[in-house]
Every structure is written in C-alpha cells, then in structure tokens.
Design an enzyme around this catalytic site. Sequence first.
Site, short mmCIF file in Angstrom:
data_model
loop_
_atom_site.label_atom_id
_atom_site.label_comp_id
_atom_site.label_asym_id
_atom_site.label_seq_id
_atom_site.Cartn_x
_atom_site.Cartn_y
_atom_site.Cartn_z
N ARG A 213 -107.13 2.93 -13.39
CA ARG A 213 -107.41 3.99 -12.40
C ARG A 213 -107.60 5.34 -13.10
O ARG A 213 -107.15 6.37 -12.62
CB ARG A 213 -106.26 4.11 -11.38
CG ARG A 213 -106.05 2.89 -10.51
CD ARG A 213 -107.23 2.67 -9.58
NE ARG A 213 -106.99 1.61 -8.61
CZ ARG A 213 -107.23 0.32 -8.84
NH1 ARG A 213 -107.71 -0.08 -9.99
NH2 ARG A 213 -107.00 -0.57 -7.88
N SER B 282 -105.12 2.27 -1.57
CA SER B 282 -103.80 2.56 -2.16
C SER B 282 -103.61 4.07 -2.28
O SER B 282 -104.46 4.75 -2.86
CB SER B 282 -103.68 1.95 -3.55
OG SER B 282 -103.85 0.56 -3.50
N GLU C 99 -102.97 8.41 -5.97
CA GLU C 99 -104.21 7.86 -6.54
C GLU C 99 -105.47 8.62 -6.12
O GLU C 99 -106.28 9.00 -6.97
CB GLU C 99 -104.32 6.37 -6.21
CG GLU C 99 -105.40 5.67 -7.00
CD GLU C 99 -106.12 4.62 -6.20
OE1 GLU C 99 -106.88 4.99 -5.29
OE2 GLU C 99 -105.94 3.43 -6.50
P1 FAD Z 1 -115.35 9.69 -3.02
O1 FAD Z 1 -114.14 9.39 -2.26
O2 FAD Z 1 -116.52 10.26 -2.28
O3 FAD Z 1 -115.07 10.49 -4.30
C1 FAD Z 1 -113.96 10.21 -5.12
C2 FAD Z 1 -113.97 11.18 -6.30
O4 FAD Z 1 -115.12 10.93 -7.11
C3 FAD Z 1 -114.09 12.65 -5.85
O5 FAD Z 1 -113.33 13.43 -6.74
C4 FAD Z 1 -115.59 12.97 -6.02
O6 FAD Z 1 -115.83 14.32 -6.30
C5 FAD Z 1 -115.95 12.10 -7.21
N1 FAD Z 1 -117.35 11.63 -7.16
C6 FAD Z 1 -117.92 10.90 -6.18
N2 FAD Z 1 -119.19 10.62 -6.49
C7 FAD Z 1 -119.43 11.18 -7.70
C8 FAD Z 1 -120.56 11.24 -8.56
N3 FAD Z 1 -121.72 10.65 -8.26
N4 FAD Z 1 -120.44 11.92 -9.74
C9 FAD Z 1 -119.27 12.53 -10.09
N5 FAD Z 1 -118.17 12.52 -9.30
C10 FAD Z 1 -118.25 11.84 -8.12
N6 FAD Z 1 -110.34 1.47 -5.33
C11 FAD Z 1 -110.15 0.56 -6.30
O7 FAD Z 1 -110.26 0.88 -7.49
N7 FAD Z 1 -109.83 -0.73 -6.01
C12 FAD Z 1 -109.69 -1.17 -4.75
O8 FAD Z 1 -109.40 -2.34 -4.54
C13 FAD Z 1 -109.88 -0.23 -3.70
N8 FAD Z 1 -109.72 -0.61 -2.41
C14 FAD Z 1 -109.89 0.30 -1.41
C15 FAD Z 1 -109.73 -0.13 -0.09
C16 FAD Z 1 -109.91 0.74 0.96
C17 FAD Z 1 -109.73 0.26 2.37
C18 FAD Z 1 -110.27 2.10 0.69
C19 FAD Z 1 -110.50 3.05 1.83
C20 FAD Z 1 -110.41 2.53 -0.63
C21 FAD Z 1 -110.22 1.64 -1.70
N9 FAD Z 1 -110.36 2.03 -3.03
C22 FAD Z 1 -110.21 1.11 -4.04
C23 FAD Z 1 -110.67 3.43 -3.39
C24 FAD Z 1 -112.19 3.76 -3.33
O9 FAD Z 1 -112.90 2.80 -2.61
C25 FAD Z 1 -112.80 3.90 -4.72
O10 FAD Z 1 -112.11 4.87 -5.47
C26 FAD Z 1 -114.28 4.28 -4.68
O11 FAD Z 1 -114.85 4.19 -5.96
C27 FAD Z 1 -114.51 5.68 -4.13
O12 FAD Z 1 -115.90 5.85 -3.91
P2 FAD Z 1 -116.46 6.98 -2.97
O13 FAD Z 1 -117.95 6.97 -3.10
O14 FAD Z 1 -115.94 6.84 -1.60
O15 FAD Z 1 -115.87 8.27 -3.67
N1 EPU Z 2 -96.21 -5.84 -2.05
C1 EPU Z 2 -95.08 -5.75 -1.30
N2 EPU Z 2 -95.11 -5.00 -0.16
C2 EPU Z 2 -96.22 -4.37 0.25
C3 EPU Z 2 -97.39 -4.43 -0.54
C4 EPU Z 2 -97.36 -5.19 -1.71
O1 EPU Z 2 -94.03 -6.33 -1.63
O2 EPU Z 2 -96.18 -3.74 1.32
C5 EPU Z 2 -96.20 -6.69 -3.26
C6 EPU Z 2 -97.05 -7.95 -3.04
O3 EPU Z 2 -96.30 -8.96 -2.43
C7 EPU Z 2 -97.46 -8.33 -4.45
C8 EPU Z 2 -97.55 -6.97 -5.14
O4 EPU Z 2 -96.84 -6.02 -4.33
O5 EPU Z 2 -96.46 -9.08 -5.08
C9 EPU Z 2 -98.99 -6.49 -5.36
O6 EPU Z 2 -99.65 -6.41 -4.10
P1 EPU Z 2 -101.25 -6.54 -3.97
O7 EPU Z 2 -101.72 -7.79 -4.62
O8 EPU Z 2 -101.58 -6.33 -2.54
O9 EPU Z 2 -101.83 -5.39 -4.86
P2 EPU Z 2 -101.39 -3.86 -5.06
O10 EPU Z 2 -100.76 -3.74 -6.40
O11 EPU Z 2 -100.63 -3.36 -3.89
C10 EPU Z 2 -103.58 -3.23 -6.29
C11 EPU Z 2 -104.58 -2.11 -6.23
C12 EPU Z 2 -105.57 -2.34 -5.10
C13 EPU Z 2 -106.30 -3.66 -5.37
C14 EPU Z 2 -105.27 -4.80 -5.44
C15 EPU Z 2 -105.91 -6.09 -5.86
C16 EPU Z 2 -103.53 -0.15 -7.15
C17 EPU Z 2 -102.91 1.17 -6.89
N3 EPU Z 2 -103.91 -0.85 -6.07
O12 EPU Z 2 -102.83 -3.17 -5.08
O13 EPU Z 2 -106.52 -1.28 -5.13
O14 EPU Z 2 -107.23 -3.93 -4.36
O15 EPU Z 2 -104.27 -4.47 -6.43
O16 EPU Z 2 -106.23 -6.03 -7.20
O17 EPU Z 2 -103.67 -0.53 -8.30
C18 EPU Z 2 -106.97 0.91 -4.31
O18 EPU Z 2 -106.95 1.30 -5.48
O19 EPU Z 2 -107.22 1.69 -3.35
C19 EPU Z 2 -106.67 -0.49 -4.00
C20 EPU Z 2 -106.62 -0.98 -2.76
#
Ligand code: FAD
Ligand code: EPU
Length: 346
Positions: free
Chosen positions: A166, A245, A340
């Site tokens: 991240r 997250s 995050e």
């Molecule tokens: P924004 O929210 O629009 O921007 C984020 C940052 O990037 C801001 O600081 C912005 O200024 C900058 N930025 C955006 N575009 C550019 C550009 N073209 N050039 C330079 N800077 C820029 N993230 C994960 O890593 N793994 C996950 O599993 C994950 N799951 C998610 C689930 C949900 C339900 C949600 C809501 C979010 C999740 N995220 C996850 C976080 C998010 O989806 C990612 O960080 C994604 O890359 C953000 O993209 P965005 O276009 O919405 O960025």
């Molecule tokens: N867990 C709990 N309670 C909860 C949530 C999770 O006990 O309420 C435990 C789960 O049981 C599991 C562990 O935590 O043992 C990990 O949970 P999970 O697999 O859901 O993943 P996470 O660590 O919570 C991370 C990323 C997610 C990504 C998933 C899958 C971060 C900060 N988050 O979540 O990314 O989708 O792994 O790889 O690293 C995001 O960045 O926005 C995001 C959603």
Amino acid sequence: MLNIQQQVPLLKYNTLALPSTAEYFCKVASDNELQEALAWARKKQLPITLLGGGSNVVLASDLAGLVIHIAIPGIELVSEPNQAEKIIRVGAGEDWHQLVLHTLKQGWYGLENLSLIPGLAGAAPIQNIGAYGVELSDRFHSLEAIKLSSGEAITMTLDDCQFGYRDSFFKGLGRDQYVITAVNLKLSAKANLCLEYPALRQYLETKTLAGVTPPAITPKLVSDAVCAIRRSKLPDPTEIANAGSFFKNPVISSEQLETLKQKYPNLVNYEQAGGRKKLAAGWLVEQAGWKGITSSGVGVHDHQALVLVNYHGTGKDLLSLAGDIQASVLDKFGVSLEIEPRVYCK
Ligand code: FAD
Ligand code: EPU
C-alpha cells in the site's frame, strides 16, 4: 474543449459520499486537456488536487484551487501480437475492474486476483493496489506521468516507483508532484495462477469439492471467485458509502508478535519479508469491540471491521471515529493503525 466550473459539489465523485465542494473543477479526457488545465492553474497560482474514481479519499473539508478529474481513456496492446508476453498501455481514466474483465476476454492474463477493485487505472500505482495475493507491482511495466509544476512528460520504471505494501514513491517524495496519464502492464497469454491467499484457496476447494467448479481452474474462474468473496464481505459503495479498508494492516516485529500471542493466541498474522509479521487490522478492530457500531452518521461495517461506512455523516465525523478506534486498538494491543485512504482536511 476544457470546461472549468466553479463551486462544484464532490458528493458523487467520492465513494464515501462525503460533502465537500471544489473551488474549481474540470474533467480532462486527453493529455492536451490536462496540459491546458495545469497551465490554467499555474497561471492563477492555484493548488491542484487530482481525482480518479474517488474510492480512496476522505474529503474532510472543501478543496481550494482546481480539482482535476482524470478521464483519459484507452487500452492498447503494445507488444507484438504473436508474443506470449502482453504489454498493454492503459489510459489513466479507464475503470480498473472493466480493464480486468477486458484483459480476461482478450486472453491477457495476470490481473484476475485484482478483480472488482473500485477506481481508475491511473490511481492504481499510488498505493500499489493489492488483493488476494497479487499486487499491481507484480504486473507493472512502467508508467507515463506529467510533472505538475512544469508540465514535463516523463516515464517511470518499476524501480522508480518504489512500490511497497500500500505504498509507492507517489506517497513519499513524489506526493502531489505528478499526474499519472497511462500505466503499462506486463500480462501473459499463458495463465500463471496465484491461488495461495487462504480465503481464495478455501473458496475454490469448497466449490470444486461440491462439483460447482470444474477441477481445471481458469483465470476467469479465479476472477469470478475473487468477485464472489469480495461481494460477501465488502459493502458495495453504491449501496453503503465506503472507501474499502480504512486502515493498513500493521507490520510488527516477531518479538512483539510473540508477546501478543501469549495474551491473544488466536491473533491472525502473516509472514512478511525480513522476518517481520503482518497483523490483520480487521481482527484487531473487531476484538476491540467496534464491529457493527454506528455513531454520528458513520460506522464500522458489520461484515468487515476494517471498513468504515458513511450513512449521513461528514469527513470530520469519520476521522473522529477513526481516531477513537486507533486509540482503543493501541490501548488494547499496543499496535498503531495507520489510515489507508488519502485524507484531505484543512
Ligand atoms: P482516488 O480515490 O480518486 O484517488 C486516490 C489518490 O490517488 C488521491 O490522492 C488522488 O489524488 C491520487 N490520484 C488519483 N488518480 C491519479 C492520477 N492519475 N495521477 C496521480 N495521482 C492520482 N484498494 C486495494 O489496494 N485493494 C483492494 O482490495 C481494495 N478494495 C476496495 C474496496 C472498496 C469497496 C473500495 C471503496 C475501495 C477499495 N480499495 C482497494 C481502494 C481503492 O479502490 C484503490 O486505492 C484505487 O486504486 C483508488 O482509485 P481511484 O481512482 O478511486 O482513486
Ligand atoms: N478479520 C476479522 N474480522 C473482521 C475482518 C477481518 O477477524 O472484521 C480477519 C479475517 O477473518 C481474516 C483476516 O482478518 O483472517 C484478513 O481478512 P481479509 O481476508 O478480509 O483481508 P483484510 O486483511 O481485512 C486486505 C486488504 C483488502 C484486500 C483483502 C484481500 C488491506 C488494508 N486490506 O484486507 O484491501 O481486498 O486483504 O487481499 O491490506 C483495501 O485496501 O481497501 C482493501 C479492501
């Protein structure tokens, strides 16, 4: 033709649906429009904020200056069609999940574990998006960017981007210095599946045993599995406003882990490079008693304690709840949680 508007509400431009207003706002759909917008802001000496899909931002105040929404399109194969390695160039404004589905249809494999991550391609390098055992850096070739201060176009390699968990150069020294205009990815015509992530492995094993999934696992099947797992625990931002997250999973020393495990034998942890250990922040937040709570129009999701949700609150309400959670996790476990998403607060 660039259209710069004044006093634009950003509610529909951030997935936390936080009320915030941009002093000036424009959408750019090409490198030329972007250069025009940058020159306009430079001339007026205005600060610039970049916005993609708004799925990783906490807008806790109004945004002064020019907010530029990146909408630059385009997906093209740049390697020779008969080569097994598929290098693709993706415009920063492409929707990430639609890109993943498109690559799978073309037979360009490697992004399947990153299915259903919201947001646009241009933001993917900012925090080195990752999920289910794969990070962007595993599939990254290079990126194209423009320096905000000068408009100079540059190319950055994998090493230049300094990717970590991240984390990237764009969150450190490069913060607010560049706009990413295109990302080049290194995919493959040959499937090379990553099935080690525990939840993914268990899901596929259960479905295979039940005869729902054929024994030969394909990239499309992995993508479907990742989507199903994600839908079962992560709230859809179009239904419940959230930014995924809210905290990073903390990384601690093996000594600290051993001490904690004496008191909490069920503590969830994963091996990290260099002998360090990553904890599951969701587990810590849940054990500290926060899962499912609501307060002042914001709350903690009841399926995933790492996800903070907004019902009708403000960015300040959300940050206040986050601060309370951080204090209680620190008090109970001695572990600091780092937020995050990018916080914008005056
Ligand atoms: P924004 O929210 O629009 O921007 C984020 C940052 O990037 C801001 O600081 C912005 O200024 C900058 N930025 C955006 N575009 C550019 C550009 N073209 N050039 C330079 N800077 C820029 N993230 C994960 O890593 N793994 C996950 O599993 C994950 N799951 C998610 C689930 C949900 C339900 C949600 C809501 C979010 C999740 N995220 C996850 C976080 C998010 O989806 C990612 O960080 C994604 O890359 C953000 O993209 P965005 O276009 O919405 O960025
Ligand atoms: N867990 C709990 N309670 C909860 C949530 C999770 O006990 O309420 C435990 C789960 O049981 C599991 C562990 O935590 O043992 C990990 O949970 P999970 O697999 O859901 O993943 P996470 O660590 O919570 C991370 C990323 C997610 C990504 C998933 C899958 C971060 C900060 N988050 O979540 O990314 O989708 O792994 O790889 O690293 C995001 O960045 O926005 C995001 C959603």
